[in-house]
Design a protein around this motif. Structure first.
Motif, PDB file in Angstrom:
ATOM      1  N   THR A 122       0.825  -1.206   0.000  1.00  0.00           N
ATOM      2  CA  THR A 122       0.000   0.000   0.000  1.00  0.00           C
ATOM      3  C   THR A 122       0.862   1.260   0.000  1.00  0.00           C
ATOM      4  OG1 THR A 122      -0.058  -0.056   2.398  1.00  0.00           O
ATOM      5  CG2 THR A 122      -1.898  -1.094   1.263  1.00  0.00           C
ATOM      6  N   ASN A 123       2.187   1.056   0.006  1.00  0.00           N
ATOM      7  CA  ASN A 123       3.115   2.177   0.101  1.00  0.00           C
ATOM      8  C   ASN A 123       3.453   2.698  -1.304  1.00  0.00           C
ATOM      9  OD1 ASN A 123       5.162   3.930   0.731  1.00  0.00           O
ATOM     10  ND2 ASN A 123       6.561   2.374   1.517  1.00  0.00           N
ATOM     11  N   GLN A 124       2.795   3.831  -1.681  1.00  0.00           N
ATOM     12  CA  GLN A 124       3.071   4.413  -2.995  1.00  0.00           C
ATOM     13  C   GLN A 124       4.361   5.190  -2.926  1.00  0.00           C
ATOM     14  OE1 GLN A 124      -0.164   6.837  -4.278  1.00  0.00           O
ATOM     15  NE2 GLN A 124      -1.549   5.119  -4.597  1.00  0.00           N
ATOM     16  N   GLY A 134      14.253  13.663   1.131  1.00  0.00           N
ATOM     17  CA  GLY A 134      14.217  13.129   2.488  1.00  0.00           C
ATOM     18  C   GLY A 134      14.452  11.638   2.514  1.00  0.00           C
ATOM     19  N   SER A 135      14.807  11.162   3.685  1.00  0.00           N
ATOM     20  CA  SER A 135      15.008   9.740   3.879  1.00  0.00           C
ATOM     21  C   SER A 135      13.690   8.993   3.642  1.00  0.00           C
ATOM     22  CB  SER A 135      15.495   9.510   5.316  1.00  0.00           C
ATOM     23  OG  SER A 135      15.826   8.186   5.484  1.00  0.00           O
ATOM     24  N   GLY A 136      13.753   7.923   2.891  1.00  0.00           N
ATOM     25  CA  GLY A 136      12.559   7.110   2.652  1.00  0.00           C
ATOM     26  C   GLY A 136      11.660   7.625   1.550  1.00  0.00           C
ATOM     27  N   THR A 137      12.129   8.603   0.765  1.00  0.00           N
ATOM     28  CA  THR A 137      11.263   9.130  -0.294  1.00  0.00           C
ATOM     29  C   THR A 137      11.356   8.310  -1.580  1.00  0.00           C
ATOM     30  OG1 THR A 137      13.021  10.699  -0.811  1.00  0.00           O
ATOM     31  CG2 THR A 137      11.153  11.540   0.450  1.00  0.00           C
ATOM     32  N   LYS A 186      14.487   7.387  -3.260  1.00  0.00           N
ATOM     33  CA  LYS A 186      15.627   7.670  -4.135  1.00  0.00           C
ATOM     34  C   LYS A 186      16.328   6.385  -4.567  1.00  0.00           C
ATOM     35  CE  LYS A 186      17.592  10.175  -0.948  1.00  0.00           C
ATOM     36  NZ  LYS A 186      16.606   9.916   0.124  1.00  0.00           N
ATOM     37  N   SER A 187      16.574   5.504  -3.595  1.00  0.00           N
ATOM     38  CA  SER A 187      17.236   4.241  -3.943  1.00  0.00           C
ATOM     39  C   SER A 187      16.351   3.404  -4.860  1.00  0.00           C
ATOM     40  CB  SER A 187      17.560   3.442  -2.680  1.00  0.00           C
ATOM     41  OG  SER A 187      18.441   4.158  -1.851  1.00  0.00           O
ATOM     42  N   VAL A 188      15.053   3.413  -4.579  1.00  0.00           N
ATOM     43  CA  VAL A 188      14.114   2.656  -5.417  1.00  0.00           C
ATOM     44  C   VAL A 188      14.160   3.173  -6.858  1.00  0.00           C
ATOM     45  CG1 VAL A 188      11.652   2.211  -5.819  1.00  0.00           C
ATOM     46  CG2 VAL A 188      12.596   1.986  -3.518  1.00  0.00           C
ATOM     47  N   LEU A 189      14.296   4.493  -7.002  1.00  0.00           N
ATOM     48  CA  LEU A 189      14.342   5.087  -8.338  1.00  0.00           C
ATOM     49  C   LEU A 189      15.538   4.545  -9.135  1.00  0.00           C
ATOM     50  CD1 LEU A 189      12.998   7.251 -10.122  1.00  0.00           C
ATOM     51  CD2 LEU A 189      14.644   8.891  -9.232  1.00  0.00           C
ATOM     52  N   PHE A 240      26.072   0.530  -4.249  1.00  0.00           N
ATOM     53  CA  PHE A 240      24.874   0.380  -3.427  1.00  0.00           C
ATOM     54  C   PHE A 240      25.035   1.136  -2.113  1.00  0.00           C
ATOM     55  CE2 PHE A 240      24.381  -2.924  -6.431  1.00  0.00           C
ATOM     56  CZ  PHE A 240      23.010  -3.070  -6.572  1.00  0.00           C
ATOM     57  N   GLN A 241      23.883   1.533  -1.581  1.00  0.00           N
ATOM     58  CA  GLN A 241      23.896   2.318  -0.341  1.00  0.00           C
ATOM     59  C   GLN A 241      24.641   1.581   0.767  1.00  0.00           C
ATOM     60  OE1 GLN A 241      20.036   3.794   0.672  1.00  0.00           O
ATOM     61  NE2 GLN A 241      20.751   4.871   2.473  1.00  0.00           N
ATOM     62  N   GLY A 242      24.425   0.257   0.851  1.00  0.00           N
ATOM     63  CA  GLY A 242      25.084  -0.522   1.904  1.00  0.00           C
ATOM     64  C   GLY A 242      26.394  -1.153   1.465  1.00  0.00           C
ATOM     65  N   GLY A 274      12.740 -12.944   2.980  1.00  0.00           N
ATOM     66  CA  GLY A 274      12.139 -11.668   3.347  1.00  0.00           C
ATOM     67  C   GLY A 274      13.228 -10.705   3.795  1.00  0.00           C
ATOM     68  N   ARG A 275      12.832  -9.529   4.255  1.00  0.00           N
ATOM     69  CA  ARG A 275      13.825  -8.518   4.596  1.00  0.00           C
ATOM     70  C   ARG A 275      14.306  -8.708   6.032  1.00  0.00           C
ATOM     71  NH1 ARG A 275      11.249  -2.948   2.950  1.00  0.00           N
ATOM     72  NH2 ARG A 275      13.291  -2.398   2.138  1.00  0.00           N
ATOM     73  N   GLY A 276      15.534  -8.358   6.277  1.00  0.00           N
ATOM     74  CA  GLY A 276      16.080  -8.366   7.626  1.00  0.00           C
ATOM     75  C   GLY A 276      16.461  -9.751   8.134  1.00  0.00           C
TER      76      GLY A 276
HETATM   77  N1  LIG Z   1      11.968  -4.216  -1.591  1.00  0.00           N
HETATM   78  C1  LIG Z   1      11.107  -3.404  -0.956  1.00  0.00           C
HETATM   79  N2  LIG Z   1       9.944  -3.897  -0.500  1.00  0.00           N
HETATM   80  C2  LIG Z   1       9.072  -3.097   0.149  1.00  0.00           C
HETATM   81  N3  LIG Z   1       9.260  -1.795   0.368  1.00  0.00           N
HETATM   82  C3  LIG Z   1      10.386  -1.246  -0.065  1.00  0.00           C
HETATM   83  C4  LIG Z   1      11.384  -2.018  -0.746  1.00  0.00           C
HETATM   84  N4  LIG Z   1      12.408  -1.205  -1.065  1.00  0.00           N
HETATM   85  C5  LIG Z   1      12.063   0.018  -0.589  1.00  0.00           C
HETATM   86  N5  LIG Z   1      10.859  -0.008   0.001  1.00  0.00           N
HETATM   87  C6  LIG Z   1      10.176   1.149   0.601  1.00  0.00           C
HETATM   88  O1  LIG Z   1      10.257   2.211  -0.307  1.00  0.00           O
HETATM   89  C7  LIG Z   1      10.435   3.435   0.386  1.00  0.00           C
HETATM   90  C8  LIG Z   1      11.603   4.173  -0.215  1.00  0.00           C
HETATM   91  O2  LIG Z   1      12.794   3.460   0.040  1.00  0.00           O
HETATM   92  P1  LIG Z   1      14.210   3.953  -0.474  1.00  0.00           P
HETATM   93  O3  LIG Z   1      15.204   2.961   0.002  1.00  0.00           O
HETATM   94  O4  LIG Z   1      14.149   4.240  -1.919  1.00  0.00           O
HETATM   95  O5  LIG Z   1      14.410   5.317   0.312  1.00  0.00           O
HETATM   96  P2  LIG Z   1      15.554   6.385   0.131  1.00  0.00           P
HETATM   97  O6  LIG Z   1      14.936   7.611  -0.459  1.00  0.00           O
HETATM   98  O7  LIG Z   1      16.695   5.790  -0.584  1.00  0.00           O
HETATM   99  O8  LIG Z   1      15.915   6.677   1.648  1.00  0.00           O
HETATM  100  P3  LIG Z   1      17.360   6.878   2.327  1.00  0.00           P
HETATM  101  O9  LIG Z   1      17.758   8.275   2.044  1.00  0.00           O
HETATM  102  O10 LIG Z   1      17.074   6.704   3.787  1.00  0.00           O
HETATM  103  O11 LIG Z   1      18.274   5.857   1.747  1.00  0.00           O
HETATM  104  C9  LIG Z   1      10.591   3.089   1.846  1.00  0.00           C
HETATM  105  O12 LIG Z   1       9.358   3.390   2.483  1.00  0.00           O
HETATM  106  C10 LIG Z   1      10.848   1.632   1.874  1.00  0.00           C
HETATM  107  O13 LIG Z   1      10.262   1.058   2.993  1.00  0.00           O
END
Ligand SMILES: Nc1ncnc2c1ncn2[C@@H]1O[C@H](COP(=O)(O)OP(=O)(O)OP(=O)(O)O)[C@@H](O)[C@H]1O
Ligand SMILES: [Mg+2]
Lengths: 248, 264
Positions: free
Chosen positions: A13-15, A35-38, A40-43, A81-83, B229-231
């Motif tokens: 449900t997380n858009q 911001g954190s969690g917006t 960026k990494s997903v993009l 990668f971030q990690g 799964g994650r973690g």
């Molecule tokens: N594989 C996944 N499955 C479910 N949710 C995910 C997955 N990857 C990312 N998310 C969700 O997508 C959202 C964005 O995550 P993302 O890692 O892109 O954030 P970010 O902008 O890179 O943040 P940060 O600056 O803290 O690295 C988060 O709410 C995260 O929980």
């Protein structure tokens, strides 16, 4: 040139991405802030096809990234990668030279090792770390090994997910210079995520701010300070007060 | 909820469980088929294969050997006690040998390998998934199934029959030790009896079973690892699913293979 048109991605449900439009010109350096969690990494992962976007179009040089030869596509990319995402069963130099030890870019082992040590030097690591395992390194050192691995095969397009997080200010400066150098000298296209405003100014040709699943603002780095966008202003000055909520 | 509703809840739960188990089984079958197709498409990673053979085969020898030794010994005692009831103690060597090579060698060996290998594969690959190492492999133009799963599946399919053969020999030796030292058998007669009764197909069928069980163990380990799964919790769950799934599938496959091999 990388073009994103109306890219959407939802987890459950997380858009996360709700219509991202962005263009990154070849040979330019784009920095993504937000911001954190917006998302960026997903993009970045959507562009690489590690995460499949639900809707929209992502093109590299006019070609849809989800179609065509994936191997040829990925051979043009490098990613930090971030990690770090180092392979913990392999030694540091084998991580860096991973691409050079197998597949189409394969070289003799001694040559691959030499290239790895040279790349490690460029990220500020001496040859003595080459034979260690990633678990024996500090977080910042792992990050730099990841960076060396991303640039080892001299890809055309490089993604850096928070390259300077966890590094001391001097090392951050070294990495910023390195990224700039890669873009200017090698003509690579770079896309960097960072929270560090010093890095933004040092690395970026253009900046894009991701907020609410969309690109809130994008433009040349020189115009970033002058923009009247309250989101960008709050972000670059790190104010707690403003339109971006602090509980997200 | 109505009374009937309460009564039906467990049934509905059971139904859901069955459906999800079948769906997982289907996904595992698709995954296994994908792994097998990589067998015919280079590049190959011989170094990974060598490493996997050491991990799966060589380092499992002690646990499989000990399991077989004690099982062979216990089997001899039981068959002696059972045989005594109708004065047929002399069947001990033959039945120990047949029981070991046809059933207990492959099944117990397979289960021990499931515990040792499915868990470690799932935990290792699961951790790689969680720490983005699998994504990193992809960006380095390396197919994770080819690089991680294929070597392990090939290694297990080749190594487990060898483990079973070693286990068979050690199990029969366990029976012989107990037979000679505790039950008063003549050593030479025990060995002659074993050799006379054992047929080629008894041994070969057990080795085929071993190959099938090795395949199952590695496929389940890789599948659950890659879909972790994650973690840390996700990796823990993947490991558990791999061991439980591999064990159940080994027992089910054992029944099916026994039907195919021996019911004519
Ligand atoms: N594989 C996944 N499955 C479910 N949710 C995910 C997955 N990857 C990312 N998310 C969700 O997508 C959202 C964005 O995550 P993302 O890692 O892109 O954030 P970010 O902008 O890179 O943040 P940060 O600056 O803290 O690295 C988060 O709410 C995260 O929980
Ligand atoms: Mg991130």
């Amino acid at each position: 040139m990388i073009t994103l048109k109306d890219v959407h991605k939802t987890f459950g449900t997380n858009q996360v991405l709700r219509g991202v439009d962005l263009t990154i010109a070849s040979g330019s350096s784009m920095v993504i802030i937000g911001g954190s969690g917006t998302g960026k990494s997903v993009l970045l992962k959507c562009i690489l096809g590690l995460v499949h976007h639900d809707r929209g179009l992502i093109e590299l040089d006019g070609q849809d990234v989800t179609k065509g030869d994936r191997d040829a596509f990925l051979a043009r990319f490098g990613m930090l990668f971030q990690g770090g995402a180092l392979f913990d069963s392999l030694r540091v130099w084998e991580n860096v030279a991973f691409r050079l030890l197998r597949g189409s870019l394969r070289r003799p082992k001694a040559e691959a090792r030499e290239i790895a040590i040279e790349k490690l030097r460029r990220v500020g690591l001496g040859p003595q770390v080459a034979d260690l395992f990633p678990a024996e390194l500090s977080g910042g050192m792992q990050k730099r090994v990841g960076l060396a691995r991303a640039i080892a095969a001299e890809p055309e397009v490089i993604f850096f997910d928070e390259p300077t997080t966890g590094l001391d200010p001097i090392m951050s400066g070294v990495i910023n210079d390195l990224i700039r150098e890669i873009v200017v000298e090698m003509g690579a296209t770079a896309m960097t995520i960072t929270h560090d405003m010093t890095s933004v100014r040092a690395i970026a040709d253009n900046v894009a701010m991701l907020h609410g699943g969309m690109i809130r603002w994008t433009g040349p780095v020189a115009e970033m300070d002058a923009t009247s966008d309250p989101y960008v202003q709050q972000f670059i000055h790190g104010r707690a007060e403003g339109p971006i909520e602090s509980v997200r | 909820m109505s009374a009937a509703g309460y009564l039906l809840t467990p049934v509905a739960g059971l139904g859901r469980l069955t459906l999800s188990a079948l769906a997982t089984l289907g996904r595992i079958a698709i995954f296994a088929a994908q792994v097998v197709t990589h067998l015919f498409r280079p590049p190959y990673y011989p170094r990974e294969l060598g490493h996997a053979i050491m991990q799966i085969g060589w380092f499992s020898l002690p646990v499989v050997g000990l399991t077989a030794l004690f099982t062979g010994g216990a089997l001899a005692l039981q068959i002696y006690a059972g045989g005594e009831r109708f004065s047929a103690e002399s069947v001990v060597p033959a039945i120990v040998a047949i029981g070991m090579v046809r059933e207990l060698g492959p099944v117990l060996g397979g289960l021990m390998v499931a515990a040792r290998v499915a868990s470690s594969i799932a935990a290792e690959i699961g951790t790689m998934k969680v720490t983005e190492q699998i994504d990193a492999l992809v960006t380095l133009s390396t197919n994770p199934i080819k690089y991680l799963a294929l070597p392990r599946v090939v290694a297990a399919t080749l190594a487990v029959p060898v483990l079973v053969a070693v286990g068979d020999a050690i199990g029969i030796m366990g029976g012989w030790l107990v037979g000679v030292n505790r039950l008063g058998f003549n050593s030479a007669a025990y060995i002659k009896n074993t050799v006379d009764f054992l047929e080629f197909w008894d041994v070969a069928s057990g080795l085929w079973k071993g190959a099938a069980f090795g395949f199952i163990v590695a496929v389940l380990g890789c599948y659950h690892g890659m879909n972790s799964g994650r973690g840390a919790q996700g990796v823990g769950r993947a490991t558990k699913s791999a061991v439980v799934g591999a064990s159940v599938l080994i027992l089910a496959a054992n029944y099916l293979l026994t039907e195919v091999f021996f019911s004519s």
